[in-house]
Structure formats: C-alpha cells, structure tokens
Write an enzyme that holds these catalytic residues in place. Structure first.
Site, PDB file in Angstrom:
ATOM      1  N   SER A 190      -9.593   2.177   2.985  1.00  0.00           N
ATOM      2  CA  SER A 190      -8.677   2.903   2.129  1.00  0.00           C
ATOM      3  C   SER A 190      -7.693   2.002   1.385  1.00  0.00           C
ATOM      4  O   SER A 190      -7.075   2.425   0.413  1.00  0.00           O
ATOM      5  CB  SER A 190      -7.878   3.911   2.965  1.00  0.00           C
ATOM      6  OG  SER A 190      -7.030   3.241   3.882  1.00  0.00           O
ATOM      7  N   LYS A 197       0.863  -1.175   0.000  1.00  0.00           N
ATOM      8  CA  LYS A 197       0.000   0.000   0.000  1.00  0.00           C
ATOM      9  C   LYS A 197       0.906   1.233   0.000  1.00  0.00           C
ATOM     10  O   LYS A 197       1.939   1.252   0.680  1.00  0.00           O
ATOM     11  CB  LYS A 197      -0.888  -0.010   1.247  1.00  0.00           C
ATOM     12  CG  LYS A 197      -1.895   1.130   1.308  1.00  0.00           C
ATOM     13  CD  LYS A 197      -2.774   1.020   2.564  1.00  0.00           C
ATOM     14  CE  LYS A 197      -3.840   2.102   2.612  1.00  0.00           C
ATOM     15  NZ  LYS A 197      -4.684   1.985   3.847  1.00  0.00           N
ATOM     16  N   SER A 209      -9.870  -0.036   7.202  1.00  0.00           N
ATOM     17  CA  SER A 209      -9.268   0.059   5.869  1.00  0.00           C
ATOM     18  C   SER A 209      -8.632  -1.214   5.328  1.00  0.00           C
ATOM     19  O   SER A 209      -8.247  -1.253   4.163  1.00  0.00           O
ATOM     20  CB  SER A 209      -8.238   1.190   5.846  1.00  0.00           C
ATOM     21  OG  SER A 209      -8.907   2.431   5.878  1.00  0.00           O
TER      22      SER A 209
END
Lengths: 111, 498, 526
Positions: free
Chosen positions: C158, C83, C182
């Site tokens: 997210s 990420k 997330s």
C-alpha cells in the site's frame, strides 16, 4: 461452506454498510472466492495451540536484549493516575461534521 | 427460602449488574480528567474522541481499585486478565467499540453479606471487570437532534455482576446498599448516585417454586434505592400479570419512569445480540503480581464487617449495635473515640445510636457537622459524668441539648483534648446547676415534707400497694428540681416507710 | 557534485553539515521536482496528495538556523515525505480515503515528530491504498499511483506513493507502513530499499490504524545505509502513547550509532565470514517451499486470470545470482522449512480483516470526517456515511472481519487463524535455529499492469504470499533491489531477521550493496 445473500444482508447491517443488489451479488462472489482459500486453514489440527493475539507473545525469552519481559512490553504497561490533557476542544472538533455549543450533533437518539 | 416470600404464589429471582465509576483522577485509557460537571467535551481528549491514530494506555489507579474491591469481597484476583473489544455502533461510543473484559475478568467470584432485618443474607458474585464508560446523549434543546457530550467517555468502571441470588426487592435493595457501603468505605467510588457514579441494573424474573428460571427482563440505570424498590416491585407485578393472562415474558431491557412508577421496554438495538468480542490488539494482557496484591492488602483500611466483629469482641457490643455503628467510617470512628475516652462502650453506643442519630436526622447533619456541635470527647465526658453520678440521665439530656443548640466547640478548638472537653461539660453542668444532689441530709428533709404532705399514699403503701410508692417519688424528684439521685431516693424512702 | 536529487540521505546530511548547500535550497529543489511532476497532468505519478511550500520552506529555514547555530540534529535539513497514513498537523491526512477528505489532525504522529526532531524537513504527504489496504495502490480514493519504471504498471502497495516518489527522486526518503508487505512489495516493484522493523520498534501512535497487531512503520530509501539512519531516528520507546511499543535495552554502540552501528566496522573483503552466530560464517536460510509453491498453488474460484503464487523463473534467477554474491562475501546458504507459508494468506486476511472491521468503526460521521448529506434517521446516517466514505476493498474487509468475529464463526475462523499464527511464528524460530537470517523473493512477480487484478481481490491476496509470514510473526524484514526482470521491471529480494535483529539485517544488505549497483539503477527519464 459458502455465504448466502442473507449473510451479506446481516453482515452489512452489523457493519453499518449498504449495498445495492448488483454490488451485493458481486460481493457475495468475491467473499466466497476468499472463503474457498480459507477452507485449507480450517483442516489444520491446532489442538493445544495457544492463540496468538499479540506478536510480542512470540518474543518471550528469545533475546538477551529482552532482560525484563515486563519492561519490554509483553505484559500491559500501566501509567500513573495523573491528569495532563488540557482542554483541546476547539482543535479536536475542527473536523467535526456538526457541532453546536460544544456538543456533537446527530439525528435524534431514541432509547 | 421461606414461602412467605412468594408473591401470588410466584418466586421472585433477581440478579444485579452494578457499574461503579472508579475514583481515579484521570480516565482509564487517557490522561484526561474524570471530574464531573465540566463544560461539554472539554474533558474529552483525542484518545477519548477516538481521533485517527490514537491508542489506549492503561491507568494503574483503576487496576489498583479493582484489586481493592476483589480483596474486600473475598474474590480471586486474576494474575492474568485480558481486555476485549465489544463492538457496536452508538453515538456516545466514540470508537464504535467499548474496551471491556470478556473471557478473563480481573476479579472473579466473591460474595456480599448483609442483614435483612435480623436475617443474614449472602449474595454470590460472578465477576467484576474493568471497562470504560460511554459518553452522554442530550436529547433536550435540539429539534430532532441529539447533542453528544463525551466528557464521561473513558471514565473507568467496574461492572460488578452477581448470581441470581436475591428473592425480593427488599433483599435486592439491601444488597445494593451493602455494596454501595463497601465501595465508598474502601474509597474506590464516590457512590454519588445522582451523578451516576453508582448505577444498578436489575435482572428480574419470576417462577413457580421449583420451576426452572423464568425469562428475565433487565431494568436499566436504577439510580436511587427508592426507585430500585419501586421499579422491581412494579416489574414483578407486571410479569406475574402477564403470565396469569397467558402471555410469555419476552427477554427485554426496560427503563423505570419515576413519574409514572412504571417500567417500559427500551427500543432494542437490532444487533445487540452480536458484539463480536475479540482480544484488543492494542492492549497486551494485564498481569497482576501476588506481591502487588499483598501490598494493596496491607495498605487497605479495615473493612466494615471486620470492624463490626472487633466491636463485638473488644467492646462487648451486641452484633446489632456493631453492625449499625459500622454503617459509615465516620460513625465508627466517632463511636470508637467516645468508647475509648469514656470507657463505657455500651453507653456510648446507646447515645450515638439514640440521641445523637435522632438529632442528626432532624437537623440533617453528617458526622463531620455533628462533631462541630458535640465532639466525641465531649460526649465521652458527658457519659463519664453520668457514670460517676455527677448528673442523672435527665440532666445529661439537658447538657446534650445545651451543647447541640449553642455549640461550645469554637473554631480552632482541639476536639481531641480530653480535659478541655471535660471542662466544657462541667461548666455547663455548673451554669445550669444540674449537679446531682448527693447530700443525704437535704434529701431526707425533702422526703419528710413529702411524706407528711401525702399521708394517703403512705397508708396505701403500708397496706401493701407498692404502686403507691411512685406517687411519692415523683413529688420528691420535683422538689429536688430533678437533681436527686433516683436510686438514693428509693433507698431512703423505703428505709423511712419500714 | 551530483545533482541534489541524486544524492542519498547520508550524502545530503553530510553536505548540509559542511554547508555545501542549504536546507532551503534542498527543500526548494525537491519541491520543484514534485510540483513539476504534478503539472504533468495524466502523466503525473500521482504520488503526492498534499504539499505546502510555506510549511516545508519554514522547516528548512529553521534547519539552516540550527546548522548555523551548531545545534543540528543528525539528519538536519534532509527532506522526507510521509505516507498519508501518518497524521500530521501541517498537512491534511486522508489515509487515501474519501472518509477523511480534508481531515486535519490536532497532533503529529510520533514517527513524524521523531523525524522532525532528528532535523528532517517534511515535503508533504504521499498517496497510498485506502487505509493501507491493497497491493497495487489502485485502492486510493485519490487515484492510482503509477510506477516510474513503466507508468502503465502499478507501483505496488500500500505504500505505493512512497516507493514511486523515492524511485523518481521526488524525495530522498519516505516513511511507509507495512501490515502484510506494504513497505517491502512496493520497494521491490520500484527498485528501492525498504525495511519493516520488529513489531513494536516504531510507535503506532498517529498511524491511522488498519490491523493493530500487524501495522509497523518503516523507512523507504535508496539504500540500506540510508534506511539504517532513518530507522534509528524513527524508532524508540513511546511508553506514554503506545502500549505495544517495545522498550528495548540498548548497548553503548546502539545508543550512539543506532541501527548503523554494525555498518561502521570494517570487515574486510569477506565481511560475512565471521558475521554469524558465535563468530561463525553468516548462514542464510532459503525456505525450500518458497521456490516450488506453484505445484500447490491455492485453488480459488474467482474471475480473472489464474493468479501466480509461485515465483517467476526470472525472479528465482535474480535471487540465485544475488545469493552467489552473498557467498562470495563469506556467507553459507542453508535450506530451511516454513511449511505453513501457504496458510499465511487465509490466516493474515482473517486477522487483518477482523481488526480492521473494528478499527474502522470510529468512522461514523459523528466526531470527524465524512458525513452523508441526506439521511432519514441515525441508522440511515451511519449506513449512508460509511457506504459513501469507504471504497470497495475497505468494505470487503469490513464484511469479512464482521463475519469471522460474529457469533458462531469466531472459533472456526478467527481463533483458528490466531492458533496457526502462533504455529507460523514457531516455524520461524525453528528455522532461525539453523540460520542467521532468511532470504527469498518479495513477490511472485514484478509489477503488473494497472487494472490487471483490479477486479480480482483474491488474486491480489495471493500475490502477498511471501511477505505475509514475517508480518504474522512480527519479524523484522526488508526488501533490496537485485536487478531488473525480463520486462525491465525491478526485482526485489526479501531478507528476514530474527526479532530485534534490524542492525544485522541492514549490515548484511549494506555489504551486498557495497559490492553491487542494483540499488543505483534509475528509471529512464528520471
């Protein structure tokens, strides 16, 4: 209780942000939408409740694994006073917007 | 307080905030060096620059120094204190917040006591908290721009805050000097004011006696005791003039300009009022065990006030001497070695506070350098020779001169070898022939010559004018080339004249 | 032999050790899939923000040499993508923000270093909501990520890029971060498995900070077995770098097998019959309030459709069906009470906004990142730089955070939230006195259409209701696939364990996945 356009201006200044009138209006509506759902929280009786600033607070004495809570990290861990950071100026400033003679340049600071 | 302190009928009220840089090797939250004077940003590591993803890790040495200060000032050491974020934007503040302590500081209460003239003063402390220093903005060399050097960012600081207990610029300076003495004495701060290691902010206000506190203005970064006094005096005069002219004082932060000798208000940060403090989620609470505090206490050097009391009780010195001799560790050590070796504490005190200090001032030397000229043991040996009547005071000064001007302390000499020190003194006394004349026969001969040479004085003395005796003693000492023992001269002279 | 991209982390690791294929081949295979997806233009999932063939293949070669030399790490040669919240030396780090366009970190995040040390090869950086603020991945400055199950839907956020990339088999595994859901929510929306460990298990050093007291890193992969392997490599004390990193004492088994140690033991066909406290049957707590939140759905005045905070019928039915399988395996279902669940929304958004407003102050155009081209003076430089560099959602949270911390409002908002946060954590301990772990929905709905809630932030906040409580308490929690909803979109079930009980969570999930195949479902065309 809801925010006023003046609040938006004050908070924008405090946060070093700027909004044109249209977006300031939209933002005001959105923030007030959020603070509507915050109201229910303010009504809760929290007398005598200790605020929880760190999740580790809640772990105190919960697990066998946590033999020594200080060791685990529930209280501040302290490191020995030893210097071990070499000079990395070049790498550290690689993404800097404006540098001259190793100094970060900014518009004149007036005191 | 005495009304004599009023300035044009106003009472001066002063409180202090002092930022003492702690003498750690590494920074408070990173492993970068705190050494002064490095090339710009070469000692600003990723953590100090607040690069994305970096986190703070607390330096044990900084906490230890906070504990030491607390113990030195009789403060409470909080078992649990909390680091908070003070949020504001400034180019020398890399994270956009300063990690400090807000609601629960590590050091709470305490006091600093000192002499103002011969009046004992005590200034109460509110708190002392740990925080990180900011970087520096350099305004020169760049047209319309400033250069930011973050080497200083993250240097550990103790902010020491007093109650508004001081009532004059003189008292404020005396407080600052005492605090400076303490932090350097216990070694938590190098005390270098030019380099900004010990920075004082003075909160100054004036009021009519008995009236509520007036609005204060904060004078920032007073980095010399001289400027401190000038700045406060100017500020006090300025505030009184304003009030007399019917203007109210506005709370403000001001800077002192040494060139003009004036203070001027800084350009205020618009939102300085709202720092949005909150507990730093990156740092759990700082917990200090009683055991740790006691360990630090047991390892701490004797504090100046404790040592002064000991000098009074153990060596029977007057409090004034004791306080003066404990102005610095070096001076106190020099005194104790001299006193012990000579067994004459008061004489040692007199010589160190007198002759030695005078010479050190004129030659601008510190005690380490003075030791190279005349070691504590040599001074002790000198004092012993006065005490056993080998030499008189005049001759002793001559020996002191000789040692001071052409030092007999050779490199590699053991400064703590008593016999060596004594032999050095004796050899000088020998070489200069300063040995006191204790041979009565020779002295009587001289006295007889002088008496016959000065019949007039003899008559006046016998007529009852005791002063006439001095007219005889002088010539006798002269004839003895100053080696005669003054006490012995008096004694023989009186015998012969009766 | 299955195609490389259909293999799990465990299968790839085993094949690499046996030299069935080389790390180079594996890396090249996945890179080709990523490049192919990127070439699909508007049809691309837009999951990757930065890849670098040279870097990835060089790491793969190094892994092959280690395997040959017999010095291989446990996951040597297995690819992973990170990420874009984790800072990396070899790839740009943007945190999904214009503020950090082209930013190069001089160091690697601890999690990235640990995974590389375990032998994993980095495929690149994954798209996410700006500074991890969002539930739909529509807040990335580099464009939205789409859901491989239906590219007209959001992948969740997210960690949307992470979830989409794993679901589309562009990588066998990905790192994610979970502040308020997330990892769990995008894992659920994309039909994969993800776990957020106990706060403090994984080092936060090198994670671009959003909300420091909530941020936690975790793995996202195809199943619980892979998550256990990945989590073991990711976690561990980082005492020199992170003051909130936990220093947990480990048993011999944990030292040897990490979070997989319970997976190795054969428990027979009723593995949960003795898996509970002191050898009793595993007790799974069902929060009664969670099924009927609809009746007390929070009132709110904002544009857009009335948001849904009670779970869909379809979600409830999938979860009920799955719980029957847990019972088949020997577990007992007991009701538990989490009465403050609804309050976790205001509490969470006040706490995270307060911390974010402070954490993002370092982005001022002085030391790194974006700086406005034109400005009149210092104050103007700050304002223009931050106004240009931050997106709308980030600005909203900075404004909320500044407000709740500002003079006169601190006690009423921030402090009150901190107090209720402790009450919520306390309620969980009450619940865990009745059960071994808690099960429930991850989200009230399946993935919604792109744009549906884009201009209604409060609707997005309300959709986080089931993931926020465990985040506020700092508890370990995960999401596992439990089938498809009526619209053919994946449904996730959330499992929440007590502090430091990751191994048990993963074991329970693993036993379930051994007797079900929801986790093997693959989007069409993948």
């Amino acid at each position: 209780m809801s925010l006023s356009p003046q609040d938006i201006q004050r908070l924008a200044q405090l946060s070093r942000l700027q909004f044109d009138d249209a977006s300031a209006d939209r933002l005001l509506g959105q923030l007030n939408g959020f603070f509507d759902i915050v109201e229910q929280m303010r009504a809760v009786n929290t007398d005598g409740v200790v605020p929880m600033a760190h999740p580790v607070d809640a772990m105190q004495g919960l697990h066998q694994a946590i033999a020594d809570t200080d060791e685990l990290g529930m209280t501040l861990r302290l490191r020995e006073d030893v210097v071990s950071e070499p000079n990395q100026r070049e790498a550290n400033q690689r993404s800097a917007p404006a540098v001259e003679r190793g100094l970060f340049l900014v518009p004149k600071v007036i005191e | 307080m005495s009304s004599s302190l009023l300035v044009h009928g106003y009472e001066v009220v002063i409180g202090f905030e002092t930022h003492a840089q702690l003498s750690t090797q590494s920074k408070i939250f990173s492993r970068a060096s705190t050494a002064f004077g490095a090339e710009a940003n070469t000692q600003a590591c990723a953590v100090d620059l607040a690069l994305p993803g970096t986190l703070p890790v607390m330096n044990k040495g900084a906490v230890e120094r906070a504990i030491e200060l607390g113990l030195a000032l009789g403060s409470h050491i909080a078992e649990r204190s909390v680091f908070a974020r003070k949020n504001y934007f400034y180019p020398d503040l890399p994270k956009g917040y300063q990690i400090s302590q807000f609601e629960i500081p590590v050091v709470q209460g305490g006091a600093v006591s000192f002499f103002l003239g011969d009046e004992k003063k005590t200034v109460r402390l509110v708190r002392a908290h740990l925080e990180e220093d900011a970087g520096k903005s350099l305004h020169e060399d760049f047209i319309g721009q400033s250069g930011i050097d973050l080497n200083r960012a993250g240097t550990p600081l103790l902010e020491i805050v007093t109650e508004p207990d001081m009532r004059s610029s003189a008292e404020a300076v005396a407080y600052a000097k005492e605090l400076h003495k303490i932090v350097t004495w216990i070694g938590i701060c190098d005390g270098n004011m030019q380099e900004g290691s010990f920075r004082c902010d003075a909160n100054v206000s004036v009021r009519k006696p008995g009236a509520p506190l007036g609005t204060r203005r904060e004078i920032k970064n007073l980095n010399s005791f001289k400027f401190m006094q000038q700045a406060i005096d100017y500020e006090v005069r300025w505030q009184i003039e304003q009030i007399e002219d019917g203007h109210a004082i506005q709370q403000a932060t001001v800077l002192f300009n040494p060139d003009t000798g004036e203070t001027r208000a800084m350009r205020t940060k618009e939102d300085a009022a709202d720092y949005r403090y909150f507990p730093d989620p990156d740092l759990p609470p700082l917990v200090i065990s009683r055991e740790w505090v006691e360990r630090v206490r047991s390892e701490m050097a004797e504090l100046p006030r404790v040592m002064a009391e000991r000098f009074v009780t153990k060596y029977g010195l007057p409090e004034y001497d004791a306080t003066t001799l404990t102005q610095s560790k070096a001076m106190a050590a020099y005194f104790e070695e001299t006193a012990k070796a000579s067994g004459q504490a008061k004489l040692a005190s007199n010589w160190i506070m007198g002759e030695l200090s005078r010479r050190m001032n004129t030659d601008d030397l510190d005690f380490a350098q003075a030791e190279e000229r005349i070691s504590a043991l040599q001074l002790a040996a000198l004092i012993m020779r006065i005490n056993d009547n080998t030499i008189n005071n005049n001759s002793a000064k001559a020996v002191f001169d000789a040692l001071w001007n052409e030092s007999r302390v050779a490199v590699g000499d053991n400064l703590h070898d008593v016999t060596q020190a004594a032999s050095v003194i004796d050899s000088i006394i020998e070489a200069k022939g300063l040995k006191q004349m204790n041979d009565t026969g020779a002295l009587e001969a001289i006295i007889d010559e002088v008496l016959t040479a000065n019949p007039k004085n003899v008559e006046e003395f016998k007529a009852g004018n005791t002063k006439a005796l001095n007219g005889l003693v002088g010539p006798i000492m002269k004839a003895s080339k100053g080696k005669a023992n003054p006490a012995q001269v008096n004694e023989l002279l009186l015998k012969k004249l009766s | 032999m299955a195609e490389l991209h259909n293999m799990t982390v465990a299968e790839l690791a085993a094949g690499l050790q046996k030299k069935d294929f080389s790390a180079f081949d594996v890396a090249d295979h996945f890179l080709k899939r990523v490049e192919h997806d990127q070439q699909r233009g508007s049809n691309s999932l837009n999951a990757f923000l930065d890849i670098n063939r040279e870097v990835t293949l060089a790491q793969a070669k190094a892994s092959d040499e280690k395997i040959a030399a017999g010095t291989a790490g446990p996951l040597e040669g297995v690819p992973i993508a990170h990420k874009d919240i984790f800072v990396t030396r070899d790839f740009a780090t943007t945190a999904g923000s214009k503020m950090l366009k082209d930013y190069r970190s001089p160091f690697d995040a601890t999690v990235v270093t640990r995974l590389r040390d375990a032998g994993m090869v980095s495929l690149g950086k994954l798209n996410c909501d700006e500074f991890a603020m969002g539930s739909a991945n529509e807040n990335s400055a580099y464009g939205a990520v789409t859901n491989p199950w239906d590219t007209s839907c959001i992948p969740g956020g997210s960690s949307g890029g992470s979830a989409a990339a794993v679901a589309a088999r562009l990588t066998p595994a990905a790192t994610g971060t979970d502040t308020g859901g997330s990892i769990r929510q995008p894992a659920a929306f994309c039909g994969i498995t993800g776990i957020k460990p106990t706060y403090g298990r994984a080092s936060r050093y090198g994670m671009v900070a959003f909300a420091s007291s909530l941020d936690q890193a975790g793995p996202m992969a195809r199943n619980a077995e892979d998550c256990a392997l990945l989590l073991s490599a990711m976690c561990g004390p980082d005492l020199d770098r992170d003051s909130t990193s936990l220093n947990v004492a480990q048993t011999e088994d944990e030292k040897k097998y990490g979070f997989s140690h319970l997976l190795r033991i054969d428990h027979g066909d009723k593995p949960f019959a003795k898996a509970g406290k002191d050898g009793k049957a595993l007790k799974i707590g069902m929060p009664t309030q969670w099924m009927h939140l609809g009746q007390t759905s929070p009132r709110h005045h904002s544009s857009g459709a009335q948001p849904q905070s009670e779970p869909d019928v379809q979600i409830n039915s999938r979860i009920d069906q799955s719980l029957e399988r847990f019972v088949d395996l020997g577990a007992e279902i007991v009701p538990v009470h989490l009465p403050l669940t609804k309050l976790s929304i205001p509490v969470y958004y006040i706490v995270c906004a307060a911390e974010a407003s402070s954490n993002l102050s370092r982005f001022d155009g002085v030391k790194f990142g974006h700086r406005a081209k034109e400005f009149s003076d210092l104050a103007d430089m700050y304002q223009r730089t931050r106004s240009e560099g931050f997106g709308d959602e980030v600005k909203r949270r900075i404004m909320i955070g500044s407000y709740v911390l500002s003079h006169g409002y601190y006690d009423a908002y921030y402090l009150q939230a901190q107090k209720i946060r402790r009450m919520i954590a306390h309620d969980f301990q009450q619940a865990f006195a009745q059960c071994d772990l808690i099960a429930g929905p991850v989200a009230p709905t399946t993935a919604w259409k792109l744009g549906d809630k884009a201009d209604d932030p409060v609707a997005n906040y309300l959709a986080d209701i089931f993931t926020l409580p465990a985040s506020l308490a700092g508890l370990p929690c995960m999401s596992i696939p439990v089938g498809l909803g009526d619209m053919g979109m994946p449904v996730g079930m959330q499992l929440i364990g007590n502090y430091l009980q990751e191994a048990q969570l993963l074991n329970v999930a693993h036993r379930f996945q051994q007797v079900t195949n929801f986790h093997d479902a693959t989007p069409e065309g993948v």
